[in-house]
Structures are given as structure tokens and as C-alpha cells.
Design a protein around this motif. Structure first.
Motif, PDB file in Angstrom:
ATOM      1  N   CYS A 363      -5.039   2.818  -6.146  1.00  0.00           N
ATOM      2  CA  CYS A 363      -4.924   1.364  -5.986  1.00  0.00           C
ATOM      3  C   CYS A 363      -4.727   1.062  -4.507  1.00  0.00           C
ATOM      4  O   CYS A 363      -3.736   1.481  -3.909  1.00  0.00           O
ATOM      5  N   PHE A 364      -5.679   0.361  -3.911  1.00  0.00           N
ATOM      6  CA  PHE A 364      -5.576  -0.019  -2.509  1.00  0.00           C
ATOM      7  C   PHE A 364      -4.804  -1.329  -2.416  1.00  0.00           C
ATOM      8  O   PHE A 364      -5.199  -2.334  -3.031  1.00  0.00           O
ATOM      9  N   VAL A 365      -3.716  -1.299  -1.664  1.00  0.00           N
ATOM     10  CA  VAL A 365      -2.846  -2.470  -1.543  1.00  0.00           C
ATOM     11  C   VAL A 365      -2.847  -2.936  -0.090  1.00  0.00           C
ATOM     12  O   VAL A 365      -2.668  -2.125   0.824  1.00  0.00           O
ATOM     13  N   GLY A 366      -3.022  -4.222   0.117  1.00  0.00           N
ATOM     14  CA  GLY A 366      -2.978  -4.746   1.475  1.00  0.00           C
ATOM     15  C   GLY A 366      -3.437  -6.188   1.528  1.00  0.00           C
ATOM     16  O   GLY A 366      -3.909  -6.748   0.533  1.00  0.00           O
ATOM     17  N   PRO A 367      -3.294  -6.811   2.697  1.00  0.00           N
ATOM     18  CA  PRO A 367      -3.700  -8.212   2.852  1.00  0.00           C
ATOM     19  C   PRO A 367      -5.210  -8.370   2.684  1.00  0.00           C
ATOM     20  O   PRO A 367      -5.956  -7.387   2.707  1.00  0.00           O
ATOM     21  N   ILE A 485       2.019  -5.773  -4.293  1.00  0.00           N
ATOM     22  CA  ILE A 485       2.414  -4.751  -5.279  1.00  0.00           C
ATOM     23  C   ILE A 485       3.563  -5.235  -6.165  1.00  0.00           C
ATOM     24  O   ILE A 485       3.726  -4.793  -7.295  1.00  0.00           O
ATOM     25  N   ARG A 486       4.337  -6.192  -5.662  1.00  0.00           N
ATOM     26  CA  ARG A 486       5.519  -6.657  -6.424  1.00  0.00           C
ATOM     27  C   ARG A 486       5.122  -7.415  -7.682  1.00  0.00           C
ATOM     28  O   ARG A 486       5.916  -7.557  -8.602  1.00  0.00           O
ATOM     29  N   LEU A 492       2.401  -0.773 -15.551  1.00  0.00           N
ATOM     30  CA  LEU A 492       1.068  -0.612 -14.968  1.00  0.00           C
ATOM     31  C   LEU A 492       1.148   0.132 -13.633  1.00  0.00           C
ATOM     32  O   LEU A 492       0.252   0.923 -13.299  1.00  0.00           O
ATOM     33  N   LYS A 493       2.210  -0.117 -12.895  1.00  0.00           N
ATOM     34  CA  LYS A 493       2.411   0.605 -11.621  1.00  0.00           C
ATOM     35  C   LYS A 493       2.458   2.105 -11.868  1.00  0.00           C
ATOM     36  O   LYS A 493       1.974   2.896 -11.060  1.00  0.00           O
ATOM     37  N   ASP A 494       3.045   2.482 -12.981  1.00  0.00           N
ATOM     38  CA  ASP A 494       3.229   3.894 -13.289  1.00  0.00           C
ATOM     39  C   ASP A 494       1.896   4.610 -13.492  1.00  0.00           C
ATOM     40  O   ASP A 494       1.818   5.828 -13.375  1.00  0.00           O
ATOM     41  N   GLU A 497      -1.584   5.221  -8.268  1.00  0.00           N
ATOM     42  CA  GLU A 497      -1.007   5.651  -7.000  1.00  0.00           C
ATOM     43  C   GLU A 497      -1.445   4.649  -5.942  1.00  0.00           C
ATOM     44  O   GLU A 497      -2.646   4.388  -5.784  1.00  0.00           O
ATOM     45  N   PHE A 498      -0.481   4.117  -5.219  1.00  0.00           N
ATOM     46  CA  PHE A 498      -0.774   3.034  -4.277  1.00  0.00           C
ATOM     47  C   PHE A 498      -1.037   3.579  -2.876  1.00  0.00           C
ATOM     48  O   PHE A 498      -0.287   4.404  -2.365  1.00  0.00           O
ATOM     49  N   ILE A 499      -2.131   3.122  -2.294  1.00  0.00           N
ATOM     50  CA  ILE A 499      -2.480   3.460  -0.913  1.00  0.00           C
ATOM     51  C   ILE A 499      -2.410   2.166  -0.119  1.00  0.00           C
ATOM     52  O   ILE A 499      -3.219   1.255  -0.336  1.00  0.00           O
ATOM     53  N   GLU A 500      -1.439   2.062   0.753  1.00  0.00           N
ATOM     54  CA  GLU A 500      -1.255   0.832   1.520  1.00  0.00           C
ATOM     55  C   GLU A 500      -2.210   0.781   2.690  1.00  0.00           C
ATOM     56  O   GLU A 500      -2.327   1.733   3.457  1.00  0.00           O
ATOM     57  N   ILE A 501      -2.899  -0.330   2.803  1.00  0.00           N
ATOM     58  CA  ILE A 501      -3.791  -0.569   3.936  1.00  0.00           C
ATOM     59  C   ILE A 501      -3.200  -1.753   4.692  1.00  0.00           C
ATOM     60  O   ILE A 501      -3.266  -2.893   4.223  1.00  0.00           O
TER      61      ILE A 501
END
Length: 805
Positions: A363-367, A485-486, A492-494, A497-501
Motif C-alpha cells: 500500500c503506497f501512502v502519501g500526499p 493511513i489513519r 484492513l491495515k493488518d 504493508e505500508f510504503i510511505e512516499i
């Protein structure tokens, strides 16, 4: 009027060509004419007092006047009356006198033709009478079957003894093709002509009998006669009589053939369900309301690409090359993606089937605009697999993902199954876009479906409600994207795997613009690299003053705007070979700067502190201001703050009061008004008088912008401490951190974006919580760390020590 009153035949007379019907000698009929040649023929006949011949055009050659475009036998007669009509047509009343044969027609003079009178061959009267009696019987039969057949025709035939006239009368009411009508019309052997008419009538009688039988069959099947339904049934019955009602059988045969081909690849219950529906459709009437629903279901199932897989093997090297080609920087995200595919490649090489389809969902997380979806595009290209994008933003109906039950009107499969159909492969790369924006309401919770879809233990038997059988999703490479991500539920988070961009630094944006955006936009706008001059300072100014975002989406739009204007300049100025865009003339292309982070103040000030904030488009410097007013120690807060931030302001005020009471924050006695002091001026007053005798007004500027979060705690505490102690705050220092009631500084999020904002504002020092200093420093760009001193703080006293002059 008889033919004897005119010149003898053969002679040249005007020719009128009629498109529709054959006229007969006994007729007086109106003709509506609009072609120039026909009108000229009429005028010539009237002027020269001549007869005319009316011939009929052949099938498919209507409106033409050529040698072979009309039949050579017509009716010779005279024009009784002519009337001009408003639309350019003329109406003539034509009286037929005799049949005539066209001997010669000259295309150079299309109005006239050479005509001779058509004479009948001699015949035996007795033989002809016998044939006429048979003909009359057949006509009577036809009139009983066909109500539209003229009833008085039989009487007229019986009273007439002219065989030619009888043949003409009957021929004029028969509905036959042009060629057949011509054969009857031009036949000069009267006996043969009558026999031919009898044959035509027999066929018509037979046709009416079949039609009557068909009508009876149709009427026995329907309870009430509805016009539309009746017509459909009639067409069906006609097709059945002709042996052409095999379209449905062909479709069923095709479905069974396709199903047989898919059988080895389909799940057993899927094959069983689909075969059952195909058999049901074959027994069902094609006009039944359920037939179209069943047919749609079967076609939807057969469109699923069972057994179709991309054959390309997973290659980490290919993925790495594609990621580096499409994206600048993003070192950590790229590294994690490569690790993910390295595991998959190893399992594939060692043929460990049980684990090949299992693994973490990335999961790519970022603005917005930092390249989350484009990373998935790169993965798709590298693996040579089709890309399917499922937009989850705002989705509230669980059936959008799981499909609708077939009992509902307009039921369709879910988006996941549709994605497989669109991809035409069972192992595409599927991007679940904006997974943090899934909603829940009375229609269900789509998040619950995603739990099943993203669980490797369950998604090999995902049940779509429309299909009504389990389908294997385990071969799909799922990649999800999110902004916050909040907002994703813990369950579902479980699964992911989150990859922060994070945000790009100005330097990264410069390289992205130079190596990716500008070349791509030049191609899109049809420009050559040699036709545009863009210097490094110009690009940096565009990044700093015309965009304010974490990613580069708006930056691309700015370059697009520049190149549109450049393209217009090159087209309108023939002498111009190159468009130079510099810092001096940039305003002529982009107007005034839109965004600008205020640089650090050169002068220290009381009651103004530089806080750091995280926004959806990156970091920002958030100033905190305070003033004190004579009052009773009240705190008022403005600036469109959320509940958490208001609580932080009250905590900050209480912490500062404690510091004053403990003497950790010294208050200059001179700042206390004399009216507050006791009579003996030498007596030292309690420092708490400062916050008891003054009201504090705390304001966070840009009041129209909503703000919330605990990370401004130390900034607000510093501002209040400065205004109460009247000590200046260093203007080149920025800070972020949550403050507890005991004065401890807690860690915060979004540190990278916040420090980039401080870097852009030319701050020389930043105060950050110690835990962030210990765990997040490696994520901070080197250029930021070199330009600023990053100082860890544990308690509020550390903040005051570093920030107050």
C-alpha cells in the motif's frame, strides 16, 4: 376519343416514364410528374396535339432515362388535363387508349420515342372462354380469402365478353413484382396471358391459406392479443415455416462450445452453474422476460478469462530498470518493491506453489501527486501484465465490489470481476486506488469485502454474488494507494504493508522536472528541445513560487501552460526560432507568483514563534502569535482551530503558568504595572500576578484555513511564555512537538514534510522531539540536514532555552 383521330402508327410521340405502377388502356388516372423530361414530354404533347406513351421504369433504375432503364411496352393515350403544383410538380389526367411498343429511343432526344401499337395474336374463342371460366372461379376463391380484393370485379368480369379487357382488369389489381407485371402486360397471346394470370392467382391463394394457418397458430398461443407481441409471434411463425428460425439454436450451440473450452480452467461449481443456466435458456422462450437476463449472465461468465495468464516470468532486474526509468529518487519505496518481487521470483524459480500466490499487499501512502499510482503503472510495464484500476474513493455500496444478486434489476458483476474481464487475464496488476476513502452506510461496509479480497488465505475462493460461484483472485498482484493511513480500519491495515512516499524536496522536484516532466510535456505539445530555453534558476523559481504541493502534478500543469504559450508564439512569429523563458520574463507567461513560503524574519520578536505543520499538499511554516491585555488571566484562541488544537493551547497556557510559579521562567518585575504593586515599591511581587492580571489572546494566522492536531503544543507554549516574560523569540528557529501537561515533548508525524518547509523558509535551526530525532532522521534529505541544525528536545524547558533570547 379514338386512335383514328391521330396520325397513323408507328410514329414519334412523347415518352413519360412512371416509377410505380403499370397503367392499362381502360384507365383514366392522375399522374404526378416532377422530372424535367416528363414535364417537357407533357408540354410537347399539348402543344403538338400528340398522344403520349407511359412506360414503367425497371427495378433499381427509377429516375433514369436510358435505353435499358424502362420497359419497352407501355400505354398510349392522351393528356386530358394539366395542372401546375406549387412545389414544381405538375398533375396531369391521363386517358389510356391502347398498348404500344417502343421501337426506338434516342438518348439525345429523350423526350420522344418511336412507338407502334401492340396488337394481340388471333385466338380461338371457345378455348379462351373455357380459360376465362376457370379464371373467374379462381378470382372468386381469392376474393373469399382476401377482403381487400375488389368485390365488384367479379360482376364486371362476368358481364364482359372481351377477353383482353378481362385480362387487363384482373392484372391491374394483382400485387406482383415489376418483372412479373411486365410479362402479364406485354403478353400478346391472350390465351397464354389468361393462363399466366390463373397461375399468379393460385400462388396468391396458397399464400393467403398459409398466412391464415399461421395466424391461427399464433392466436392459440396468446391469451390476449397485444399488438407488439402478436407481430413478434407472427414473424417467428413465418420464419419457422420458411425454415429460418435457427438463430437461437446457433447461439446456444456457441455458448456450449465456449463453455466446453473453458471447462478445464473453470471451478467445478462455476461450470455446473453456467451449464445449468445454458440448458435453462435453451428450454426458454426467446421472448420471455427472463431470457435476456439469463443470456446476459451467460455472456458475462464466458467473458471471464479463465485459464488466461501472462506468461512473462517475474524479473527483479526488469522491475528495477522500469522503476528507475519512470521515477526519480524514492529510494526506500523502490527498495521495498524490489524486495517484494525478489521473494515472488524466488518462489517461482523454486516452484513452491503453496506460497507463490501468498504475500503481503503493498500500500503506497502519501500526499497527492507523489507517484503512488504511477509506481503501480511501472510494475505493470515491468511484468508485462495488464493494469486494472479500481477507484474506491467514496464507494459505499458493498455490491459494487461483490456484485449484485441476479434477482435485482440491472444486476452486474462486481468491479473486481469486471477488472478481470477488461484485463483479459487472470493475473493482472490491480490498483485499489484511494483505499482510505472507502465508506460504510446502510448498503453495507465495502471494507469487509476488501478484508476477504486482500487476505491470501481467502481470496482464492472469492464469491461474487452475481456469478454465484467462487472465483480465484490469488494470482492478481494487488497494489493499493492511500492519502491518510489513519482513516484505514485496523483490520484492513493488518492485511497490508505500508510504503510511505513523502513530499519531494525542491532539489528532487528540479531533477524530476528536468529529466521527466519537461521532456514529456515538450513531446505532448509538439515542441523540440532546441525551441525552448529554460534555465535552472527559472525551473527553481517555478517550483518555489508557482507550486505548493508534496508531489509534482501541479508542476506538470505549469510546464504545460508554459509550452502552450510557447507554441502559440512560435506559430504567430515566423522569425522566432527559439522561446527563452527566464526569471525576468516568467511573469509574462505565468502572471504573479501564487505560492510563497515566507522566509524567516531577520529581526527577533516577542510573541511570534515559527511552528511547523503538515498539510495534504506538504509541509508549511505556521506562525503562532500572542498579545496580552489587562484582564483576569483568561485565554482566548482564534484561527479556525480544531478541538485537539484548542486543548493543546489550554495545556500550553497551564504549562507556562507552572513554569512561572516554579521560577523556571523568570518574569521581569519592571513589566508589571505599578498599579499592581503594593505601596512599598521595593517589595518583590509574586510572578503569578502577570498571568493573573493579563488576558492572553493567542492567534494562528490564516483564519480561513482549518487547523487541528497536537504538534503545535510547544510552539504555542513558547509564544505564551514569550509574551508573558517579554523575552524575544529567535526569528530563524522553527519547531514542532506535542506538549503534555507535565511539560514533556512527545513525538509527532510528518517530520520530513515539516523540515522541508523549514528548509524552504531558510530557517537555521529546528527543534524536534527526541524520539523523532532518534528514529526518523535517516528519512530526512541530506540537503535539509546540511542546511539546518536539528536539535532534539525532551521538555518545554529545553525549548525555552533554545528559542528565547
Amino acid at each position: 376519343m379514338e386512335l383514328e383521330n391521330y396520325d397513323k402508327f408507328p410514329q414519334d410521340i412523347p415518352l413519360i416514364i412512371e416509377d410505380e405502377i403499370f397503367l392499362y388502356p381502360f384507365m383514366i388516372a392522375p399522374l404526378f410528374l416532377n422530372s424535367d423530361d416528363n414535364i417537357s414530354a407533357v408540354e410537347h404533347a399539348i402543344e403538338e396535339n400528340k398522344l403520349v406513351i407511359v412506360a414503367v421504369s425497371k427495378q433499381g433504375k427509377e429516375g433514369k432515362r436510358e435505353d435499358d432503364s424502362f420497359y419497352d411496352v407501355g400505354v398510349v393515350g392522351n393528356i386530358m388535363r394539366k395542372v401546375s403544383l406549387p412545389d414544381g410538380k405538375i398533375k396531369v389526367l391521363f386517358q389510356g387508349l391502347s398498348k404500344g411498343r417502343i421501337n426506338q429511343f434516342d438518348q439525345e432526344q429523350p423526350v420522344l420515342c418511336n412507338v407502334d401499337i401492340l396488337e394481340n395474336k388471333p385466338f380461338e374463342e371457345e378455348s379462351v372462354k373455357s380459360v376465362i371460366s376457370v379464371l373467374v372461379e379462381q378470382v372468386k376463391k381469392l376474393s373469399r380469402l382476401n377482403s381487400k380484393f375488389p368485390a365488384d370485379l367479379i360482376k364486371t368480369i362476368e358481364e364482359n365478353d372481351d377477353a383482353t379487357r378481362i385480362a387487363d382488369l384482373i392484372s391491374s389489381v394483382l400485387k406482383v413484382k415489376k418483372d412479373d407485371a411486365y410479362k402479364l402486360f406485354a403478353q400478346t397471346d391472350i390465351e397464354q396471358r389468361l393462363l399466366d394470370i390463373i397461375e399468379v392467382i393460385k400462388k396468391e391463394i396458397e399464400s393467403f391459406k398459409i398466412q391464415k394457418e399461421i395466424t391461427q397458430k399464433v392466436n392459440s398461443k396468446i391469451e390476449k392479443t397485444h399488438k407488439d407481441y402478436f407481430l413478434k409471434e407472427q414473424i417467428k411463425a413465418i420464419n419457422k415455416e420458411l425454415g429460418t428460425d435457427n438463430k437461437k439454436d446457433e447461439e446456444i450451440k456457441a455458448y456450449k462450445k465456449r463453455l466446453k473450452q473453458l471447462k478445464p480452467h473453470m471451478p467445478k461449481d462455476g461450470y455446473k452453474e453456467t451449464k445449468k443456466q445454458v440448458d435453462k435458456l435453451s428450454r426458454m422462450h426467446q421472448d420471455s422476460p427472463d431470457a435476456s437476463l439469463l443470456q446476459t449472465y451467460i455472456e458475462q461468465v464466458l467473458d471471464i478469462p479463465f485459464g488466461e495468464y501472462s506468461d512473462e516470468k517475474i524479473s527483479v532486474n526488469n522491475v528495477e530498470k522500469q522503476l528507475n526509468k519512470d521515477h526519480y529518487s524514492l529510494i526506500k519505496p523502490k527498495e521495498r518493491i524490489l524486495e517484494y518481487f525478489a521473494v515472488k521470483q524466488l518462489l517461482e524459480q523454486r516452484n513452491i506453489e503453496d506460497l507463490k500466490s501468498k504475500g503481503t499487499v503493498l500500500c503506497f501512502v502519501g500526499p497527492p501527486g507523489v507517484g503512488k499510482t504511477s509506481l503501480a503503472n511501472s510494475i505493470s510495464k515491468a511484468l508485462q501484465r495488464p493494469l486494472v484500476r479500481v477507484a474506491l474513493g467514496g464507494m459505499e455500496d458493498v455490491n459494487e465490489l461483490r456484485g449484485h444478486r441476479r434477482t435485482y434489476v440491472g444486476a452486474m458483476p462486481g468491479r473486481l470481476v469486471k477488472g478481470l474481464v477488461d484485463a483479459k487475464k487472470m493475473n493482472p496488476v490491480m490498483v485499489l486506488d484511494e483505499i482510505d476513502k472507502l465508506g460504510a452506510n446502510h448498503r453495507g461496509d465495502p471494507t469487509a469485502v476488501m478484508l476477504e479480497v486482500l487476505d491470501p488465505e481467502q481470496n482464492n475462493e472469492f464469491r461474487d454474488l452475481y456469478l454465484n460461484f467462487a472465483i480465484d483472485l490469488s494470482q492478481i498482484i494487488f497494489v493499493s494507494t492511500a492519502n491518510d493511513i489513519r482513516r484505514i480500519p485496523p483490520a484492513l491495515k493488518d492485511r497490508m504493508e505500508f510504503i510511505e512516499i513523502s513530499s519531494y524536496t525542491p532539489n528532487e522536484k528540479y531533477h524530476i522536472a528536468k529529466d521527466y516532466l519537461i521532456p514529456q510535456e515538450l513531446v505532448k505539445h509538439g515542441l523540440n528541445k532546441s525551441e525552448i530555453s529554460l534555465s535552472k534558476p527559472t525551473i527553481e523559481m517555478i517550483i518555489a513560487k508557482y507550486t505548493r504541493e508534496a508531489g509534482v502534478r501541479n508542476l506538470r500543469r505549469v510546464f504545460s501552460k508554459l509550452f502552450r504559450k510557447a507554441a502559440k508564439k512560435l506559430l504567430t512569429d515566423d522569425k522566432l526560432e527559439k522561446v527563452s523563458i527566464s526569471t525576468k520574463n516568467l511573469k509574462t507567461y505565468l502572471d504573479n507568483p501564487i505560492f510563497e513560503i515566507d522566509p524567516a524574519d531577520k529581526k527577533n520578536s516577542i510573541g511570534i514563534a515559527n511552528g511547523l505543520a503538515w498539510t495534504a499538499v506538504g509541509g508549511d511554516v505556521l506562525k503562532s502569535e500572542a498579545i496580552k491585555l489587562k484582564g483576569k488571566g483568561m485565554l482566548s484562541v482564534t484561527g479556525n482551530l480544531g478541538d485537539v488544537m484548542k486543548e493543546s493551547s489550554r495545556i500550553s497556557y497551564s504549562v507556562v503558568k507552572v513554569l512561572i510559579d516554579k521560577g523556571a521562567l523568570e518574569i521581569n518585575q519592571d513589566i508589571i504595572p505599578k498599579s499592581f504593586k503594593e505601596k512599598d515599591e521595593d517589595t518583590k511581587l509574586d510572578s503569578s500576578e502577570v498571568y493573573k492580571r493579563y488576558d492572553i489572546h493567542l492567534h494562528i494566522p490564516e483564519g480561513a484555513t482549518p487547523k487541528d492536531g497536537p504538534s503545535a503544543g510547544i510552539t504555542m507554549a513558547l509564544t505564551i511564555a514569550s509574551i508573558l516574560s517579554e523575552r524575544e523569540i529567535k526569528s530563524d528557529i522553527a519547531m514542532t512537538g506535542e506538549l503534555t501537561l507535565s511539560g514533556k515533548v512527545l513525538p509527532i508525524g510528518g517530520l520530513k514534510e515539516k523540515l522541508i518547509a523549514a528548509f524552504k523558509a531558510k530557517m537555521t535551526k529546528a527543534l524536534i522531539p527526541r524520539k523523532n530525532f532518534e528514529r526518523d532522521l535517516e528519512d530526512i534529505p541530506e540537503e535539509v540536514k546540511k542546511a539546518m541544525e536539528l536539535k532534539p528536545v525532551d521538555v518545554i524547558e529545553d525549548v525555552l532555552k533554545e528559542a528565547l533570547v
